[in-house]
Design an enzyme around this catalytic site. Structure first.
Site, PDB file in Angstrom:
ATOM      1  N   ASP A   1       0.835  -1.193   0.000  1.00 21.28           N
ATOM      2  CA  ASP A   1       0.000   0.000   0.000  1.00 21.28           C
ATOM      3  C   ASP A   1       0.877   1.253   0.000  1.00 21.28           C
ATOM      4  OD1 ASP A   1      -2.834   1.156   0.494  1.00 21.28           O
ATOM      5  OD2 ASP A   1      -1.546   2.194   1.924  1.00 21.28           O
TER       6      ASP A   1
ATOM      7  N   TYR B   1       4.093   9.438   0.343  1.00 22.83           N
ATOM      8  CA  TYR B   1       4.968   8.674   1.251  1.00 22.83           C
ATOM      9  C   TYR B   1       6.445   8.822   0.825  1.00 22.83           C
ATOM     10  CZ  TYR B   1       0.544   6.402   2.624  1.00 22.83           C
ATOM     11  OH  TYR B   1      -0.736   6.154   3.039  1.00 22.83           O
TER      12      TYR B   1
ATOM     13  N   LYS C   1      -1.939   5.802  -4.571  1.00 21.94           N
ATOM     14  CA  LYS C   1      -3.012   6.779  -4.306  1.00 21.94           C
ATOM     15  C   LYS C   1      -2.769   8.096  -5.044  1.00 21.94           C
ATOM     16  CE  LYS C   1      -3.429   4.805   0.303  1.00 21.94           C
ATOM     17  NZ  LYS C   1      -2.056   4.617   0.817  1.00 21.94           N
TER      18      LYS C   1
ATOM     19  N   HIS D   1      -6.901   9.589  -2.391  1.00 24.41           N
ATOM     20  CA  HIS D   1      -6.375   9.526  -1.023  1.00 24.41           C
ATOM     21  C   HIS D   1      -7.301  10.222  -0.013  1.00 24.41           C
ATOM     22  CE1 HIS D   1      -2.219   9.092   1.048  1.00 24.41           C
ATOM     23  NE2 HIS D   1      -3.168   9.001   1.948  1.00 24.41           N
TER      24      HIS D   1
ATOM     25  N   SER E   1      -4.339   0.299  12.046  1.00 23.85           N
ATOM     26  CA  SER E   1      -5.010  -0.747  12.826  1.00 23.85           C
ATOM     27  C   SER E   1      -4.577  -0.772  14.279  1.00 23.85           C
ATOM     28  CB  SER E   1      -4.698  -2.125  12.226  1.00 23.85           C
ATOM     29  OG  SER E   1      -5.284  -2.243  10.978  1.00 23.85           O
ATOM     30  N   PHE E   2      -3.380  -0.213  14.565  1.00 24.29           N
ATOM     31  CA  PHE E   2      -2.900  -0.202  15.950  1.00 24.29           C
ATOM     32  C   PHE E   2      -3.273   1.104  16.668  1.00 24.29           C
ATOM     33  CE2 PHE E   2       0.676  -2.837  13.890  1.00 24.29           C
ATOM     34  CZ  PHE E   2      -0.105  -3.987  13.960  1.00 24.29           C
ATOM     35  N   GLY E   3      -4.134   1.900  16.021  1.00 25.20           N
ATOM     36  CA  GLY E   3      -4.603   3.143  16.649  1.00 25.20           C
ATOM     37  C   GLY E   3      -3.470   4.126  16.868  1.00 25.20           C
ATOM     38  N   PRO E   4      -3.388   4.703  18.089  1.00 26.80           N
ATOM     39  CA  PRO E   4      -2.413   5.782  18.330  1.00 26.80           C
ATOM     40  C   PRO E   4      -0.951   5.374  18.133  1.00 26.80           C
ATOM     41  CG  PRO E   4      -3.727   5.291  20.312  1.00 26.80           C
ATOM     42  CD  PRO E   4      -4.239   4.406  19.243  1.00 26.80           C
TER      43      PRO E   4
ATOM     44  N   SER F   1       0.584   4.396  15.642  1.00 24.94           N
ATOM     45  CA  SER F   1       1.134   4.931  14.394  1.00 24.94           C
ATOM     46  C   SER F   1       1.717   6.323  14.587  1.00 24.94           C
ATOM     47  CB  SER F   1       0.024   4.982  13.341  1.00 24.94           C
ATOM     48  OG  SER F   1       0.464   5.619  12.184  1.00 24.94           O
TER      49      SER F   1
ATOM     50  N   LYS G   1       2.136  -1.501   8.927  1.00 26.16           N
ATOM     51  CA  LYS G   1       3.489  -1.076   8.518  1.00 26.16           C
ATOM     52  C   LYS G   1       4.468  -1.447   9.616  1.00 26.16           C
ATOM     53  CE  LYS G   1       6.745   2.054   9.606  1.00 26.16           C
ATOM     54  NZ  LYS G   1       7.218   2.348  10.975  1.00 26.16           N
TER      55      LYS G   1
ATOM     56  N   ASN H   1       8.962  -1.181  10.253  1.00 25.28           N
ATOM     57  CA  ASN H   1      10.353  -1.090   9.796  1.00 25.28           C
ATOM     58  C   ASN H   1      11.196  -2.201  10.429  1.00 25.28           C
ATOM     59  OD1 ASN H   1      10.600   1.178   7.989  1.00 25.28           O
ATOM     60  ND2 ASN H   1      10.203   2.544   9.717  1.00 25.28           N
TER      61      ASN H   1
ATOM     62  N   LEU I   1       7.265  -7.267  11.132  1.00 21.48           N
ATOM     63  CA  LEU I   1       6.697  -7.356   9.779  1.00 21.48           C
ATOM     64  C   LEU I   1       6.209  -8.790   9.502  1.00 21.48           C
ATOM     65  CD1 LEU I   1       8.503  -5.955   6.614  1.00 21.48           C
ATOM     66  CD2 LEU I   1       7.971  -8.358   6.740  1.00 21.48           C
TER      67      LEU I   1
HETATM   68  N1  LIG Z   1      -5.423   6.300   3.340  1.00 24.46           N
HETATM   69  C1  LIG Z   1      -4.887   7.015   4.317  1.00 24.46           C
HETATM   70  O1  LIG Z   1      -5.192   8.197   4.523  1.00 24.46           O
HETATM   71  C2  LIG Z   1      -3.877   6.377   5.210  1.00 24.46           C
HETATM   72  C3  LIG Z   1      -3.299   5.195   4.849  1.00 24.46           C
HETATM   73  N2  LIG Z   1      -2.375   4.590   5.665  1.00 24.46           N
HETATM   74  C4  LIG Z   1      -1.803   3.298   5.223  1.00 24.46           C
HETATM   75  O2  LIG Z   1      -1.988   2.327   6.248  1.00 24.46           O
HETATM   76  C5  LIG Z   1      -0.722   1.795   6.639  1.00 24.46           C
HETATM   77  C6  LIG Z   1      -0.748   1.373   8.109  1.00 24.46           C
HETATM   78  O3  LIG Z   1      -1.108   2.440   8.951  1.00 24.46           O
HETATM   79  P1  LIG Z   1      -0.044   3.210   9.864  1.00 24.46           P
HETATM   80  O4  LIG Z   1      -0.690   4.496  10.218  1.00 24.46           O
HETATM   81  O5  LIG Z   1       1.269   3.204   9.200  1.00 24.46           O
HETATM   82  O6  LIG Z   1       0.001   2.439  11.191  1.00 24.46           O
HETATM   83  P2  LIG Z   1       0.020   0.956  11.774  1.00 24.46           P
HETATM   84  O7  LIG Z   1      -1.259   0.775  12.504  1.00 24.46           O
HETATM   85  O8  LIG Z   1       0.433  -0.036  10.769  1.00 24.46           O
HETATM   86  O9  LIG Z   1       1.130   1.119  12.913  1.00 24.46           O
HETATM   87  C7  LIG Z   1       2.473   1.312  12.640  1.00 24.46           C
HETATM   88  C8  LIG Z   1       3.193   1.462  13.974  1.00 24.46           C
HETATM   89  O10 LIG Z   1       3.090   0.265  14.739  1.00 24.46           O
HETATM   90  C9  LIG Z   1       4.388  -0.275  14.980  1.00 24.46           C
HETATM   91  N3  LIG Z   1       4.270  -1.733  14.820  1.00 24.46           N
HETATM   92  C10 LIG Z   1       4.092  -2.425  13.671  1.00 24.46           C
HETATM   93  N4  LIG Z   1       3.946  -3.747  13.922  1.00 24.46           N
HETATM   94  C11 LIG Z   1       4.042  -3.907  15.260  1.00 24.46           C
HETATM   95  C12 LIG Z   1       3.987  -5.027  16.128  1.00 24.46           C
HETATM   96  N5  LIG Z   1       3.787  -6.270  15.641  1.00 24.46           N
HETATM   97  N6  LIG Z   1       4.168  -4.821  17.460  1.00 24.46           N
HETATM   98  C13 LIG Z   1       4.380  -3.574  17.949  1.00 24.46           C
HETATM   99  N7  LIG Z   1       4.438  -2.465  17.171  1.00 24.46           N
HETATM  100  C14 LIG Z   1       4.268  -2.613  15.844  1.00 24.46           C
HETATM  101  C15 LIG Z   1       5.284   0.369  13.952  1.00 24.46           C
HETATM  102  O11 LIG Z   1       6.612   0.498  14.427  1.00 24.46           O
HETATM  103  P3  LIG Z   1       7.849  -0.281  13.731  1.00 24.46           P
HETATM  104  O12 LIG Z   1       7.905   0.196  12.321  1.00 24.46           O
HETATM  105  O13 LIG Z   1       9.009   0.142  14.553  1.00 24.46           O
HETATM  106  O14 LIG Z   1       7.530  -1.751  13.839  1.00 24.46           O
HETATM  107  C16 LIG Z   1       4.648   1.732  13.791  1.00 24.46           C
HETATM  108  O15 LIG Z   1       5.041   2.587  14.831  1.00 24.46           O
HETATM  109  C17 LIG Z   1       0.259   2.921   6.286  1.00 24.46           C
HETATM  110  O16 LIG Z   1       1.588   2.479   6.277  1.00 24.46           O
HETATM  111  C18 LIG Z   1      -0.297   3.375   4.965  1.00 24.46           C
HETATM  112  O17 LIG Z   1       0.081   2.481   3.943  1.00 24.46           O
HETATM  113  C19 LIG Z   1      -2.066   5.131   6.886  1.00 24.46           C
HETATM  114  C20 LIG Z   1      -2.622   6.308   7.297  1.00 24.46           C
HETATM  115  C21 LIG Z   1      -3.551   7.044   6.489  1.00 24.46           C
HETATM  116  O1  LIG Z   2      -1.680   8.425   4.233  1.00 21.23           O
HETATM  117  C1  LIG Z   2      -1.186   9.213   5.009  1.00 21.23           C
HETATM  118  C2  LIG Z   2      -1.068   8.992   6.425  1.00 21.23           C
HETATM  119  O2  LIG Z   2      -1.790   9.974   7.126  1.00 21.23           O
HETATM  120  C3  LIG Z   2      -1.293  11.282   6.897  1.00 21.23           C
HETATM  121  C4  LIG Z   2      -2.108  12.259   7.693  1.00 21.23           C
HETATM  122  O3  LIG Z   2      -2.120  11.931   9.044  1.00 21.23           O
HETATM  123  C5  LIG Z   2      -1.391  11.598   5.452  1.00 21.23           C
HETATM  124  O4  LIG Z   2      -0.783  12.845   5.212  1.00 21.23           O
HETATM  125  C6  LIG Z   2      -0.724  10.564   4.641  1.00 21.23           C
HETATM  126  O5  LIG Z   2      -0.997  10.786   3.307  1.00 21.23           O
END
Ligand SMILES: NC(=O)C1=CN([C@@H]2O[C@H](COP(=O)(O)OP(=O)(O)OC[C@H]3O[C@@H](n4cnc5c(N)ncnc54)[C@H](OP(=O)(O)O)[C@@H]3O)[C@@H](O)[C@H]2O)C=CC1
Ligand SMILES: O=C1CO[C@H](CO)[C@@H](O)[C@@H]1O
Length: 290
Positions: free
Chosen positions: A46, A51, A80, A113, A217-220, A222, A272, A274, A279
């Site tokens: 995704d 990004y 997107k 988006h 999915s993990f709420g705050p 992220s 997501k 790193n 992962l």
């Molecule tokens: N359409 C939109 O507007 C949006 C789309 N997105 C998409 O959704 C994806 C996922 O959402 P995102 O907001 O990134 O957040 P996630 O809910 O995937 O959370 C990511 C956070 O959780 C940590 N994490 C991941 N796996 C674990 C685990 N197994 N145990 C503990 N901590 C963990 C990561 O740290 P670490 O990397 O250190 O593991 C990071 O800090 C984005 O990457 C993006 O592709 C996101 C926001 C907005």
């Molecule tokens: O997908 C995304 C994650 O959320 C951000 C906003 O909080 C956006 O800016 C970004 O495009």
């Protein structure tokens, strides 16, 4: 390797129920992360132009294909349309640039988006785009969402994208879209977790055959890495008593419980990470009710 079930889309195509989110994936490790994700079984990626890592993601994909780990048709690549490219004449050029960055000739899903149109900023002047225009201000554009959606439908009819997605749309915007669209969207991406259940919106989408994907999915959690106030003022879901109890009972991590909570509601997830181990663990959540 965990086998990930697919969700059937309303145009007959299939989308993996678990994928990998690319927001905040570091540029210097992104190609290796994507390659490794494919190696452990991820098939959906995704991405989005804001990004800022679409070229690196494409490098990881190209290397995995070259090494015979996967074929292009086995992958499901999502990207997107950013807010500053909503004007109808900007949609195709930016989509083609993003395809070139990824090194592919179609996206499996291309998503509006946000239902928010912002002033155009020439990608030759500044790329990746952001909320701010070239003067550092957030400036709206008058592009009507109907025109933007029609331009997405043209990409679909031209075969540049295999499915149309929307993101951050609410129920009212979806009902409005139904009045003018030629093709009902295949997917909606929304924030979704136990603090933001979105029950009515998920049900509305189900009744229309629109697949729902959860982000954050993990709420705050992220927002911890962004050091945002919302991540500090709310209890992390990983520390929530109920989530922890379920995790202990099933010998899973709280993260796996949160992902499984969504997939059990037939909502796809795109966590997501790193970190290599997290992962891999995030993929192992997809047992799906028959
Ligand atoms: N359409 C939109 O507007 C949006 C789309 N997105 C998409 O959704 C994806 C996922 O959402 P995102 O907001 O990134 O957040 P996630 O809910 O995937 O959370 C990511 C956070 O959780 C940590 N994490 C991941 N796996 C674990 C685990 N197994 N145990 C503990 N901590 C963990 C990561 O740290 P670490 O990397 O250190 O593991 C990071 O800090 C984005 O990457 C993006 O592709 C996101 C926001 C907005
Ligand atoms: O997908 C995304 C994650 O959320 C951000 C906003 O909080 C956006 O800016 C970004 O495009």
């Amino acid at each position: 390797m965990p086998s990930v079930p697919n969700v059937k889309l309303n145009n007959g195509k299939e989308m993996p129920l678990v994928g990998f989110g690319l927001w905040k994936v570091n540029n210097d490790t992104c190609a290796d992360t994507v390659y490794n994700a494919i190696k452990v079984g991820y098939r959906l990626f995704d991405g989005a132009c804001d990004y800022g890592n679409e070229k690196e993601s494409g490098e990881g994909v190209a290397r995995a294909i070259k090494d015979g780990l996967v074929k292009r048709e086995e992958l499901f690549i999502v990207s997107k349309l950013w807010n500053s490219f909503h004007d109808k004449e900007q949609v195709k050029p930016i989509c083609k640039k993003q395809l070139a960055d990824w090194g592919v000739d179609y996206f499996d899903l291309y998503v509006i988006h946000f239902p928010i149109a912002l002033k155009y900023v020439d990608p030759k002047v500044r790329y990746p785009p952001s909320w701010q225009d070239a003067d550092g201000k957030i400036t709206p554009s008058k592009a009507p969402i109907q025109d933007t959606y029609a331009a997405m439908e043209e990409l679909y009819d031209d075969g540049l994208i295999k499915a149309i997605g929307i993101s951050n749309f609410n129920g009212a915007l979806i009902l409005d879209l139904e009045r003018y669209c030629k093709h009902v969207p295949q997917a909606l991406q929304i924030e979704h977790h136990p603090y933001l259940v979105q029950k009515d919106l998920v049900e509305l989408c189900k009744s229309r055959g629109i697949a729902v994907t959860a982000y954050s999915s993990f709420g705050p959690q992220s927002f911890v890495e962004l050091d945002m106030a919302s991540a500090k003022s709310t209890e992390l879901l990983f520390d929530n008593k109920t989530v922890k109890e379920i995790a202990e009972k099933h010998k899973k991590s709280p993260a796996q419980v949160l992902l499984r909570w969504a997939t059990q509601r037939e909502v796809a997830v795109i966590p997501k990470s790193n970190n290599k181990d997290r992962l891999a663990a995030n993929l192992d959540v997809s047992r799906y009710p028959s």
